[in-house]
Motif scaffolding. Sequence first.
Motif, PDB file in Angstrom:
ATOM      1  N   LYS A  30       0.819  -1.216   0.000  1.00  0.00           N
ATOM      2  CA  LYS A  30       0.000   0.000   0.000  1.00  0.00           C
ATOM      3  C   LYS A  30       0.852   1.265   0.000  1.00  0.00           C
ATOM      4  O   LYS A  30       0.366   2.327  -0.370  1.00  0.00           O
ATOM      5  N   HIS A  31       2.099   1.162   0.449  1.00  0.00           N
ATOM      6  CA  HIS A  31       2.899   2.377   0.668  1.00  0.00           C
ATOM      7  C   HIS A  31       4.096   2.545  -0.243  1.00  0.00           C
ATOM      8  O   HIS A  31       4.574   3.669  -0.415  1.00  0.00           O
ATOM      9  N   ILE A  32       4.632   1.478  -0.814  1.00  0.00           N
ATOM     10  CA  ILE A  32       5.851   1.666  -1.610  1.00  0.00           C
ATOM     11  C   ILE A  32       5.504   2.311  -2.951  1.00  0.00           C
ATOM     12  O   ILE A  32       4.570   1.897  -3.627  1.00  0.00           O
ATOM     13  N   GLY A  64      -8.494  11.454   6.868  1.00  0.00           N
ATOM     14  CA  GLY A  64      -7.806  10.917   8.031  1.00  0.00           C
ATOM     15  C   GLY A  64      -6.635  10.002   7.722  1.00  0.00           C
ATOM     16  O   GLY A  64      -5.863   9.662   8.622  1.00  0.00           O
ATOM     17  N   HIS A  65      -6.524   9.568   6.483  1.00  0.00           N
ATOM     18  CA  HIS A  65      -5.453   8.641   6.113  1.00  0.00           C
ATOM     19  C   HIS A  65      -5.193   8.775   4.620  1.00  0.00           C
ATOM     20  O   HIS A  65      -6.027   8.399   3.802  1.00  0.00           O
ATOM     21  N   PHE A  66      -4.030   9.332   4.284  1.00  0.00           N
ATOM     22  CA  PHE A  66      -3.730   9.570   2.875  1.00  0.00           C
ATOM     23  C   PHE A  66      -2.233   9.767   2.676  1.00  0.00           C
ATOM     24  O   PHE A  66      -1.476   9.956   3.631  1.00  0.00           O
ATOM     25  N   LYS A 111       5.150  10.003   1.651  1.00  0.00           N
ATOM     26  CA  LYS A 111       4.857  10.168   3.075  1.00  0.00           C
ATOM     27  C   LYS A 111       3.379   9.936   3.319  1.00  0.00           C
ATOM     28  O   LYS A 111       2.530  10.671   2.804  1.00  0.00           O
ATOM     29  N   CYS A 112       3.074   8.898   4.087  1.00  0.00           N
ATOM     30  CA  CYS A 112       1.704   8.639   4.546  1.00  0.00           C
ATOM     31  C   CYS A 112       1.510   9.379   5.868  1.00  0.00           C
ATOM     32  O   CYS A 112       2.403   9.348   6.723  1.00  0.00           O
ATOM     33  N   ASN A 113       0.350  10.001   6.060  1.00  0.00           N
ATOM     34  CA  ASN A 113       0.157  10.765   7.301  1.00  0.00           C
ATOM     35  C   ASN A 113       0.130   9.870   8.536  1.00  0.00           C
ATOM     36  O   ASN A 113       0.382  10.336   9.638  1.00  0.00           O
TER      37      ASN A 113
HETATM   38 FE   LIG Z   1      -0.931   4.589   5.228  1.00  0.00          FE
END
Ligand SMILES: [Fe+2]
Length: 127
Positions: A30-32, A64-66, A111-113
């Motif tokens: 989900k993050h790379i 709230g999440h991005f 950068k994920c919050n």
């Molecule tokens: Fe995340």
Amino acid sequence: MEKTWICTEDILCGVNEPKDKASPTELEKKHIPVIEAPDRVKKDEPFEVRIEVGKLLAHPNEPGHFIEWIELYCGDTFLGHANFSGGASFPKASFTVKLSHAHGPLKVWDKCNLHGLWETTKEIKVE
Ligand SMILES: [Fe+2]
């Protein structure tokens, strides 16, 4: 109860990469950032670098999440930055860049919050 900091176990400490690149976890997928760019480019000729976070597995995109931002480097040379709002814009970016010499691999940070910094690199040759 006293909190013990073990930096290598803290996702918000440092820059995250998949522990096993051949088999990333769901959180890692989900993050790379995924980089699409040529393997070889000509000196001083513009080329496109496309970056997407959540391409392997969709990342949440809500206030709230991005994914807050994406940055592109060649080695440690800064090339570009894109901001996202959470909900209304998607963590995709395209940069047209040119290189006069190899500074190192292309490197992208996002950068994920909630889940911190994530990195992918891609080798590129400047001929
Ligand atoms: Fe995340």
